[in-house]
Write an enzyme that holds these catalytic residues in place. Structure first.
Site, PDB file in Angstrom:
ATOM      1  N   GLU A  56      -7.093  44.434  23.952  1.00  0.00           N
ATOM      2  CA  GLU A  56      -7.888  44.213  22.740  1.00  0.00           C
ATOM      3  C   GLU A  56      -7.306  45.003  21.567  1.00  0.00           C
ATOM      4  OE1 GLU A  56      -9.003  44.901  25.772  1.00  0.00           O
ATOM      5  OE2 GLU A  56     -11.050  44.178  26.113  1.00  0.00           O
ATOM      6  N   ARG A  72      -5.434  43.594  18.176  1.00  0.00           N
ATOM      7  CA  ARG A  72      -5.927  43.936  16.835  1.00  0.00           C
ATOM      8  C   ARG A  72      -4.809  44.552  15.988  1.00  0.00           C
ATOM      9  NH1 ARG A  72      -6.545  49.115  14.178  1.00  0.00           N
ATOM     10  NH2 ARG A  72      -7.681  48.600  12.303  1.00  0.00           N
ATOM     11  N   ARG A  73      -4.009  45.414  16.573  1.00  0.00           N
ATOM     12  CA  ARG A  73      -2.926  46.041  15.802  1.00  0.00           C
ATOM     13  C   ARG A  73      -1.906  44.990  15.367  1.00  0.00           C
ATOM     14  NH1 ARG A  73      -3.554  51.550  16.152  1.00  0.00           N
ATOM     15  NH2 ARG A  73      -1.647  51.900  14.998  1.00  0.00           N
ATOM     16  N   CYS A  99     -14.088  46.735  28.018  1.00  0.00           N
ATOM     17  CA  CYS A  99     -14.512  47.923  28.762  1.00  0.00           C
ATOM     18  C   CYS A  99     -15.545  48.700  27.955  1.00  0.00           C
ATOM     19  CB  CYS A  99     -13.308  48.798  29.101  1.00  0.00           C
ATOM     20  SG  CYS A  99     -12.433  49.481  27.677  1.00  0.00           S
ATOM     21  N   CYS A 143     -13.151  49.707  24.463  1.00  0.00           N
ATOM     22  CA  CYS A 143     -12.972  48.479  23.664  1.00  0.00           C
ATOM     23  C   CYS A 143     -14.305  47.968  23.133  1.00  0.00           C
ATOM     24  CB  CYS A 143     -12.274  47.410  24.495  1.00  0.00           C
ATOM     25  SG  CYS A 143     -10.551  47.841  24.821  1.00  0.00           S
ATOM     26  N   LYS A 150     -14.804  49.942  19.998  1.00  0.00           N
ATOM     27  CA  LYS A 150     -13.880  49.571  18.915  1.00  0.00           C
ATOM     28  C   LYS A 150     -14.246  48.205  18.334  1.00  0.00           C
ATOM     29  CE  LYS A 150     -10.119  52.658  20.036  1.00  0.00           C
ATOM     30  NZ  LYS A 150      -8.699  52.860  20.338  1.00  0.00           N
ATOM     31  N   ARG A 173     -17.071  48.619  16.040  1.00  0.00           N
ATOM     32  CA  ARG A 173     -16.625  49.203  14.777  1.00  0.00           C
ATOM     33  C   ARG A 173     -15.994  48.125  13.883  1.00  0.00           C
ATOM     34  NH1 ARG A 173     -12.566  54.347  13.650  1.00  0.00           N
ATOM     35  NH2 ARG A 173     -11.971  53.587  11.612  1.00  0.00           N
ATOM     36  N   LYS A 214       1.233  53.440  14.609  1.00  0.00           N
ATOM     37  CA  LYS A 214       0.661  53.852  13.319  1.00  0.00           C
ATOM     38  C   LYS A 214       1.744  53.971  12.262  1.00  0.00           C
ATOM     39  CE  LYS A 214      -3.388  56.630  14.648  1.00  0.00           C
ATOM     40  NZ  LYS A 214      -3.335  56.553  16.110  1.00  0.00           N
TER      41      LYS A 214
HETATM   42 ZN    ZN Z   1     -10.603  48.184  27.153  1.00  0.00          ZN
END
Ligand code: ZN
Length: 476
Positions: A80, A84-85, A133, A273, A276, A279, A409
């Site tokens: 996930e 997203r990245r 998760c 996840c 996140k 968020r 990053k």
């Molecule tokens: Zn996960």
């Protein structure tokens, strides 16, 4: 317009067409898959074009001690997070196209100076081959189902307790039950370690459990009835908050709390996840840096989960209920959670499927150590990593440019700086004017409205959200 199965099959097909590098070995290794899908309405709005713009696989997360001051390692390689990245990398290139006057599939000029907005008729959805998760993975079991995510080491206590249960079970159930915690080789190894002390605890636990619940495992005539139980997650509660009671059955976990991912025996600072995704459902998935250029956050309109253990209520609790009371978000931000849907198609490299194809000559079933990122960008769309660095780099090369993932990053930051450099002065967003911005941290902090929204979300819903050391974000 689209169905969950169409989305799942689009993502699985996309994965199948990728080169072999980083893919799990069939029948022995398993992985998780996630993707960001771009939806574009046709001009008559009768059909919708669906395109995978980012895809990720991966199951691992590095511990705190492996984190880097240079922003050059991927801390969290769950599918996930990788997807997203890659999505951020894709959006950065689309913005770059927009600011340099090329056509973009996503953006058109927004209302404010230097601001861009998603074109009408364009939206994004998120696909994940398994229930994320953390909190969304905690729900009562319904008969024989696999765990939604690998219960990993955190399930060790539960495992010994379950061994206790198993000894009392009819042997015919062994075949069919496939209950929680019985599905991974990791668990089997922890089974072997479970000693008598564990078992005693288990039996005591069971008695308590039987007083609370109507179903008894000891009655010989209720062979086919399973005691109520929970699907479990390997993610542990964040420090300083409620902890898991770890009692048998439905009382094993606390629900609705933030959780951190397990690492290899070491604590990680990566939130689950479920956390996140929640968020991103409030702040958008574009991140702080791109928000400089955007009129508002970019949300996933839907989250589609592949076939496997799934519970709508648990998804709702994790992704909606936990932050539905948040107020005072800056304009453009909302707490409208994505639509939550499940597909009926299974990812053939998931744990359950891999186990069904496994033969004993193949050795132990294990999670695939590599993480694949693919995104719809013009240069180097494929990026395969292991342990947070490009797969295959020698130890000596760690820390060098060649070892960096393109979705680390520091690399995403550098793509952002290129975007900034490509923007004409007159078109530069207000928040990027002035020369005092230098580090990754500076640029993130300068995204004032985004930070304001994050502060509200944290204060009102997630005060215990773990934040890594600031020193790790001072690179440039
Ligand atoms: Zn996960």
């Amino acid at each position: 317009m689209w169905s969950p199965d169409e989305i799942a099959s689009l993502c699985y097909n996309h994965f199948n067409k990728l080169p072999k590098r980083g893919k799990p070995e069939a029948g022995r290794e398993w992985t998780l898959l996630a993707a960001v899908v771009l939806l574009t309405d046709s001009s008559d709005q009768k059909t919708v074009q669906k395109q995978v713009v980012s895809l990720g696989t991966g199951t691992k997360c590095i511990g705190q001690s492996a984190m880097s001051m240079k922003g050059d390692i991927l801390n969290d390689s769950h599918a996930e997070v990788i997807a997203r990245r890659g999505g951020v990398r894709y959006l950065t290139e689309q913005l770059h196209r927009a600011v340099t006057g090329q056509s973009s599939d996503v953006f058109c000029p927004g209302a404010g100076k230097g601001k861009w907005t998603v074109k009408p008729g364009v939206s994004f959805l998120f696909f994940t081959s398994q229930t994320p998760c953390g909190d969304a993975s905690i729900f009562p079991t319904t008969g024989s189902q696999a765990q939604p995510c690998e219960p990993v080491k955190a399930a060790q206590n539960g495992e010994s307790e379950r061994r206790g249960l198993k000894r009392h079970a009819e042997s015919e159930l062994e075949e069919t039950r496939q209950g929680p915690g019985m599905k991974t080789s990791d668990n089997h190894s922890s089974c072997r370690k479970s000693g008598d002390a564990d078992e005693r605890e288990v039996i005591t636990g069971n008695k308590e459990h039987n007083q609370l619940n109507e179903v008894s495992y000891y009655q010989p005539d209720v062979k086919k009835v399973y005691p109520p139980d929970l699907h479990r997650t390997g993610a542990k509660c964040v420090p300083d908050g409620p902890t898991d009671p770890l009692k048998p059955g439905l009382l094993y976990h606390s629900v609705g709390v933030l959780r951190v991912k397990p690492g290899r025996g070491e604590r990680t600072l990566s939130l689950s996840c479920s956390d996140k995704l929640t968020r991103w459902a409030v702040l958008g998935f574009q991140g702080a840096l791109l928000s400089h250029y955007l009129q508002g956050p970019i949300y996933f309109s839907a989250v589609v989960v592949g076939k496997g253990p799934y519970n709508h209520q648990a998804m709702q609790r994790a992704m909606r209920t936990r932050c539905s009371h948040v107020r005072g978000l800056p304009s453009g931000f909302s707490i409208q959670a994505p639509e939550l849907l499940q597909a009926s198609l299974e990812f053939t490299h998931n744990h359950t499927h891999t186990e069904s194809k496994h033969t004993h000559t193949q050795g132990r079933i294990s999670p695939c150590g590599a993480a694949i990122s693919w995104c719809a960008v013009s240069q180097h769309p494929l990026d395969v990593t292991a342990n947070g660095y490009k797969q295959g780099v020698t130890k000596k090369a760690l820390g060098t440019l060649q070892a960096r993932s393109l979705i680390s990053k520091v690399e995403l930051f550098h793509s952002f700086l290129k975007l900034r450099a490509a923007t004409e002065d007159a078109q530069l967003p207000e928040t990027l004017r002035g020369n005092e911005l230098r580090t990754y941290w500076d640029y993130k902090q300068a995204a004032g409205v985004y930070q304001q929204a994050w502060t509200q979300l944290r204060l009102q819903a997630f005060p215990l959200w773990l934040r890594g050391p600031r020193e790790l974000l001072r690179f440039h």
